[in-house]
Design an enzyme around this catalytic site. Structure first.
Site, mmCIF file in Angstrom:
data_model
loop_
_atom_site.group_PDB
_atom_site.id
_atom_site.type_symbol
_atom_site.label_atom_id
_atom_site.label_comp_id
_atom_site.label_asym_id
_atom_site.label_seq_id
_atom_site.Cartn_x
_atom_site.Cartn_y
_atom_site.Cartn_z
ATOM 1 N N ILE A 1 0.856 -1.193 0.000
ATOM 2 C CA ILE A 1 0.000 0.000 0.000
ATOM 3 C C ILE A 1 0.889 1.238 0.000
ATOM 4 O O ILE A 1 2.005 1.214 0.555
ATOM 5 C CB ILE A 1 -0.967 -0.014 1.220
ATOM 6 C CG1 ILE A 1 -1.961 1.150 1.140
ATOM 7 C CG2 ILE A 1 -0.212 -0.019 2.544
ATOM 8 C CD1 ILE A 1 -3.150 1.024 2.094
ATOM 9 N N CYS A 2 0.426 2.306 -0.665
ATOM 10 C CA CYS A 2 1.159 3.576 -0.621
ATOM 11 C C CYS A 2 0.150 4.687 -0.369
ATOM 12 O O CYS A 2 -0.808 4.501 0.383
ATOM 13 C CB CYS A 2 1.972 3.777 -1.896
ATOM 14 S SG CYS A 2 0.994 3.945 -3.394
ATOM 15 N N GLN A 3 0.360 5.837 -0.983
ATOM 16 C CA GLN A 3 -0.588 6.935 -0.738
ATOM 17 C C GLN A 3 -1.835 6.790 -1.599
ATOM 18 O O GLN A 3 -2.946 6.926 -1.107
ATOM 19 C CB GLN A 3 0.097 8.279 -1.002
ATOM 20 C CG GLN A 3 -0.768 9.506 -0.741
ATOM 21 C CD GLN A 3 -1.229 9.603 0.702
ATOM 22 O OE1 GLN A 3 -0.639 9.014 1.616
ATOM 23 N NE2 GLN A 3 -2.322 10.315 0.925
ATOM 24 N N GLY B 1 -1.784 4.446 -4.694
ATOM 25 C CA GLY B 1 -1.845 3.206 -5.472
ATOM 26 C C GLY B 1 -0.852 3.033 -6.595
ATOM 27 O O GLY B 1 -0.792 1.961 -7.187
ATOM 28 N N THR C 1 -3.612 4.570 0.859
ATOM 29 C CA THR C 1 -4.004 5.070 2.184
ATOM 30 C C THR C 1 -5.035 6.202 2.057
ATOM 31 O O THR C 1 -5.875 6.381 2.946
ATOM 32 C CB THR C 1 -2.749 5.563 2.940
ATOM 33 O OG1 THR C 1 -1.744 4.548 2.867
ATOM 34 C CG2 THR C 1 -3.051 5.861 4.389
#
Ligand SMILES: [Fe+2]
Length: 375
Positions: free
Chosen positions: A308-310, A312, A337
Site C-alpha cells: 500500500i502507498c498513498q 496506489g 491510504t
C-alpha cells in the site's frame, strides 16, 4: 555527425549515441542496461566506440556503462569528483574529448548530484559554437533535477541552471530524463532549446531563495530501489537486478479486501517514513519503495503480501518489482491510504513529532503505473 537519442519508456531515461561519420568514432552517454541496442547501432553503422560517459552516478536506474565498456576498448568517463570504486577517466570542467572532427566539452553542472556534468557537442567544421548540450539531470525540459539524491545541493543547482541558460538560444537541450522520479515537473517532451527554457521554464524567473525553497519542498518520493541502485552504480554493491524491467500484471485489491485479508497476510506500506509516521493502515509495516530491494529478505515468500502507498501507483510498481523477483502472491491496494482514509477507516499514527511529509504526489503514470491516480 551522427546523433541518436534513445528513450527508455520503462524508467523515463534518455541515452545518446554521438559519432563522427568521418572517423567512425562514437561515444555513448548515459547508457541503460539494455546494451544490445547500442551494440546493434555500432555494428550497423560500423562505429568504433571510444567513450562511454555517465553524466552522473544514477540513483533511479542501473547504468549500462561498465557493461558496454567491457565489450569495447573504450574509456569510461565520469566527472573527476565521482565517488566510485572502479577505474574511470576523470573529466574536468572545460575539458574536451575529441571524436573525429567533433568535440565533447565538459561543463560541470552540480546540483542534482555533486559529480553531475553536462556535455556540449561542438562540430568545429560547422561552427565554433556548440549546437547541442546533453544536460543529464541538471536542466530538464520545464524543470531541473531534484537535489536530494545524495550529494545534491539546491543552491548549486541554481548556479548550474543559470550557467546553462547563458548558452546561446539555439543550443538544443537533450536531458537525461523525459519523465520519471528525477524531477517533479518535467514536461514530457524529450528535448528543448536553451532559448525556450530561458523564456518558459517555470524555475528560471525565481530568485535564488525562491528556487531553493521550491526545490527543497514537496519532492517526489525517492525512487524505487534507490538504496540498492545507487551503491551498485558506484561499485559498492552488486545488485543489477534491483531495477523494474518488466510490466507484469498485478492484482489490485480494494479497501474491503485489505480489511478482510487472510490473517497470515503481510502488509507493507512503501511510502516514505514521515508519510507512514503521520498515519498508516493498522498492521502495515513500513518499507519505503527506495529500500525495497535492500530489504528483500523481509518480504515473506510463503504467504500473501499486500503493498500500500498513498494512492496506489508506488505500491503497484513496487508490487511489479516483487513479482519480477519471484514473490508470487503479491497485490497492491487500489487508491492506497488516501482511499482508506476516505472510507472513514482509522489509521495508526506513529509519531507526529517527525517532520511532516514533504512528499508531493506526482502523476508519473508510465512504466506500468496501471492507473491515472497519483502515487
Ligand atoms: Fe539522476
Amino acid at each position: 555527425m551522427y546523433f541518436k537519442q534513445i528513450l527508455d519508456e520503462r524508467c523515463g531515461c534518455a541515452s545518446y549515441l554521438v559519432a563522427s561519420r568521418q572517423s567512425h568514432e562514437a561515444a555513448i552517454i548515459d547508457p541503460s542496461v539494455h546494451i544490445q541496442q547500442y551494440e546493434e547501432l555500432l555494428q550497423e553503422r560500423n562505429f568504433r566506440l571510444r567513450y562511454v560517459i555517465d553524466t552522473h552516478v544514477h540513483a533511479d536506474h542501473i547504468s549500462g556503462a561498465r557493461q558496454v565498456r567491457a565489450k569495447h576498448a573504450a574509456e569510461l568517463c565520469l566527472h573527476e569528483s565521482a565517488q566510485v570504486t572502479y577505474a574511470f577517466r576523470p573529466l574536468k570542467d572545460g575539458e574536451e574529448l575529441a571524436l573525429g572532427q567533433l568535440r565533447l566539452r565538459v561543463l560541470h553542472t552540480p546540483g542534482h548530484r555533486a559529480e553531475m556534468m553536462s556535455i556540449l557537442v561542438v562540430n568545429p567544421p560547422r561552427s565554433p559554437e556548440p549546437s547541442m548540450v546533453l544536460t543529464g539531470d541538471s536542466l530538464l525540459v520545464g524543470d531541473v533535477g531534484r537535489p536530494d539524491f545524495g550529494g545534491g545541493d539546491a543552491s548549486e543547482q541554481y548556479e548550474s541552471m543559470t550557467r546553462l541558460l547563458r548558452l546561446p538560444d539555439w543550443v538544443a537541450v537533450f536531458p537525461g530524463h523525459f519523465e520519471g522520479p528525477c524531477g517533479k515537473g518535467m514536461c514530457g517532451r524529450p528535448n528543448t532549446t536553451i532559448g525556450f527554457e530561458r523564456l518558459y521554464n517555470p524555475l528560471v524567473r525565481l530568485d535564488r531563495g525562491a528556487f531553493i525553497s521550491i526545490l527543497s519542498e514537496g519532492v517526489p518520493a525517492r525512487p524505487l530501489n534507490m538504496t540498492a541502485i545507487e551503491p551498485t552504480n558506484r561499485g559498492l554493491a552488486d545488485m543489477p537486478w534491483a531495477m523494474l524491467t518488466s510490466a507484469l500484471p498485478i492484482r489490485e485489491i480494494d479497501i474491503e479486501a485489505l480489511e478482510n485479508r487472510p490473517p497470515d497476510t503481510a502488509v507493507f506500506d512503501v511510502r516514505e517514513p514521515p508519510e507512514y509516521a503521520h498515519g498508516h493502515t493498522p498492521g502495515a509495516i513500513n518499507i519505503p519503495q527506495a529500500d525495497l530491494a535492500s530489504r528483500l529478505d523481509e518480504i515473506p515468500r510463503d504467504r500473501p503480501v499486500i503493498l500500500i502507498c498513498q494512492a496506489g501507483i508506488r505500491s503497484f510498481r513496487a508490487a511489479q518489482f516483487l513479482a519480477q523477483v519471484g514473490v508470487a502472491q503479491v497485490a497492491s491496494v487500489q487508491g492506497g491510504t488516501a482511499a482508506w482514509r476516505k472510507a472513514g477507516k482509522s489509521v495508526s499514527v506513529e509519531d507526529t513529532s517527525v517532520e511532516a511529509p514533504r512528499v508531493t504526489e506526482s502523476e508519473w503514470t508510465h512504466a506500468g503505473g496501471g492507473s491515472s491516480a497519483q502515487v
